[in-house]
Write a protein that holds these residues in place. Structure first.
Motif, short mmCIF file in Angstrom:
data_model
loop_
_atom_site.label_atom_id
_atom_site.label_comp_id
_atom_site.label_asym_id
_atom_site.label_seq_id
_atom_site.Cartn_x
_atom_site.Cartn_y
_atom_site.Cartn_z
N LYS A 4 0.84 -1.21 0.00
CA LYS A 4 0.00 0.00 0.00
C LYS A 4 0.87 1.25 0.00
N LEU A 5 1.86 1.25 0.82
CA LEU A 5 2.75 2.41 0.94
C LEU A 5 3.51 2.63 -0.38
N LEU A 6 3.92 1.54 -1.02
CA LEU A 6 4.63 1.62 -2.29
C LEU A 6 3.74 2.23 -3.37
N MET A 7 2.43 1.85 -3.36
CA MET A 7 1.50 2.41 -4.34
C MET A 7 1.39 3.92 -4.19
N TRP A 8 1.37 4.40 -2.96
CA TRP A 8 1.28 5.85 -2.73
C TRP A 8 2.60 6.56 -3.02
N ALA A 9 3.68 5.90 -2.76
CA ALA A 9 5.00 6.53 -2.92
C ALA A 9 5.44 6.58 -4.39
N ALA A 10 4.99 5.61 -5.20
CA ALA A 10 5.46 5.53 -6.59
C ALA A 10 5.20 6.80 -7.39
N PRO A 11 3.95 7.38 -7.38
CA PRO A 11 3.75 8.61 -8.15
C PRO A 11 4.65 9.76 -7.70
N ALA A 12 4.83 9.87 -6.39
CA ALA A 12 5.67 10.95 -5.86
C ALA A 12 7.12 10.75 -6.30
N LEU A 13 7.55 9.47 -6.30
CA LEU A 13 8.90 9.16 -6.74
C LEU A 13 9.08 9.49 -8.23
N PHE A 14 8.06 9.16 -9.04
CA PHE A 14 8.10 9.48 -10.47
C PHE A 14 8.21 10.99 -10.69
N LEU A 15 7.39 11.76 -9.96
CA LEU A 15 7.42 13.22 -10.09
C LEU A 15 8.78 13.79 -9.69
N ALA A 16 9.34 13.23 -8.64
CA ALA A 16 10.64 13.71 -8.17
C ALA A 16 11.73 13.50 -9.22
N ILE A 17 11.60 12.38 -9.98
CA ILE A 17 12.59 12.09 -11.01
C ILE A 17 12.32 12.92 -12.26
N ALA A 18 11.04 13.03 -12.68
CA ALA A 18 10.68 13.69 -13.95
C ALA A 18 10.78 15.21 -13.89
N THR A 19 10.44 15.80 -12.76
CA THR A 19 10.37 17.25 -12.66
C THR A 19 11.71 17.94 -12.91
N PRO A 20 12.82 17.47 -12.32
CA PRO A 20 14.08 18.16 -12.58
C PRO A 20 14.44 18.19 -14.06
N VAL A 21 14.13 17.13 -14.80
CA VAL A 21 14.45 17.10 -16.23
C VAL A 21 13.67 18.19 -16.97
N ALA A 22 12.34 18.27 -16.71
CA ALA A 22 11.50 19.30 -17.35
C ALA A 22 11.95 20.69 -16.92
N ALA A 23 12.20 20.84 -15.64
CA ALA A 23 12.63 22.15 -15.12
C ALA A 23 13.96 22.55 -15.72
N GLN A 24 14.84 21.56 -15.88
CA GLN A 24 16.16 21.84 -16.45
C GLN A 24 16.02 22.31 -17.89
N GLN A 25 15.14 21.62 -18.67
CA GLN A 25 14.94 22.01 -20.07
C GLN A 25 14.38 23.43 -20.16
N GLN A 26 13.36 23.71 -19.31
CA GLN A 26 12.77 25.05 -19.29
C GLN A 26 13.83 26.07 -18.88
N SER A 27 14.63 25.70 -17.92
CA SER A 27 15.69 26.58 -17.45
C SER A 27 16.71 26.84 -18.56
N GLU A 28 17.04 25.79 -19.33
CA GLU A 28 17.98 25.95 -20.43
C GLU A 28 17.41 26.90 -21.49
N SER A 29 16.12 26.74 -21.80
CA SER A 29 15.46 27.62 -22.78
C SER A 29 15.50 29.06 -22.30
N TYR A 30 15.18 29.25 -21.02
CA TYR A 30 15.18 30.59 -20.44
C TYR A 30 16.58 31.20 -20.52
N LYS A 31 17.58 30.40 -20.14
CA LYS A 31 18.96 30.89 -20.15
C LYS A 31 19.40 31.27 -21.57
N PHE A 32 19.00 30.44 -22.54
CA PHE A 32 19.35 30.70 -23.93
C PHE A 32 18.73 32.01 -24.40
N LEU A 33 17.43 32.18 -24.19
CA LEU A 33 16.76 33.40 -24.64
C LEU A 33 17.31 34.63 -23.92
#
Length: 200
Positions: A4-33
């Motif tokens: 049960k705990l793993l089911m609840w933790a999995a989405p949060a773990l996915f977001l923690a991994i995926a968000t930095p990549v998206a934020a980094q890309q957005q950050s790179e675009s911002y830095k470039f412009l």
């Protein structure tokens, strides 16, 4: 960790991994412009020279402006040529539908028209109001820019959305500058392909 705990933790773990990549890309675009805005040539070159970089067509999340919009507004032909060589889209649009060619005409940057045209900028792309570069050149009474746009295959009979008038019609209405209307008189109307459809 129970199931049960793993089911609840999995989405949060996915977001923690995926968000930095998206934020980094957005950050790179911002830095470039931002580097383009600040004319930091070395930073721009370093970002565009990264293997697999596709940042050249990054757009501001608020204005929709890309690097080409920025350099055209600034009147920077050197940067314009460089970005186009690096694969910048000559037809990129901001949130109002303005292309670099539209901005070049608005800003009176006549020398940028052939540069953009050579990079396959479409002179018949209008903004959200359907206003084309040629209509703007007529309204600005710039016969030089009208000539350059006609040479780039701009259509004098393409109407805008707001008034439903074409560059040719705007020129005919302007009694203060008959030279452009005369130029259009010497420019034949294009034959448009018939709309295909069922015959009755």
């Amino acid at each position: 960790m129970n199931a049960k705990l793993l089911m609840w933790a999995a989405p949060a773990l996915f977001l923690a991994i995926a968000t930095p990549v998206a934020a980094q890309q957005q950050s790179e675009s911002y830095k470039f412009l931002q580097a383009v805005k600040d004319a930091k040539g070395n930073d721009v070159i370093a970002m565009l020279d990264k293997p697999g970089s596709s940042i050249v067509n990054a757009r501001d999340i608020n204005s929709g402006e890309g690097a080409l919009h920025i350099v055209v507004k600034r009147g920077d032909e050197t940067y314009l040529r460089y970005l186009l060589q690096k694969g910048a889209d000559a037809n990129i649009r901001d949130r109002n539908g303005n292309t670099p060619l539209i901005l070049a005409v608005q800003g009176g940057q006549r020398d940028m028209i052939p540069i953009l045209a050579a990079a396959k900028a479409n002179p018949n792309l209008g903004n959200q109001s359907g206003v084309t570069p040629l209509i703007l050149a007529v309204q600005g009474r710039s016969i030089d820019m009208v000539r350059l746009l006609l040479a780039a295959k701009a259509d004098p009979d393409q109407a805008d959305v707001m008034a439903g008038l074409s560059a040719r019609e705007y020129a005919a209405q302007d009694t203060r500058n008959t030279a452009i209307a005369k130029l259009f008189d010497e420019t034949p109307k294009r034959t448009r392909a018939a709309v295909s459809g069922p015959r009755l």
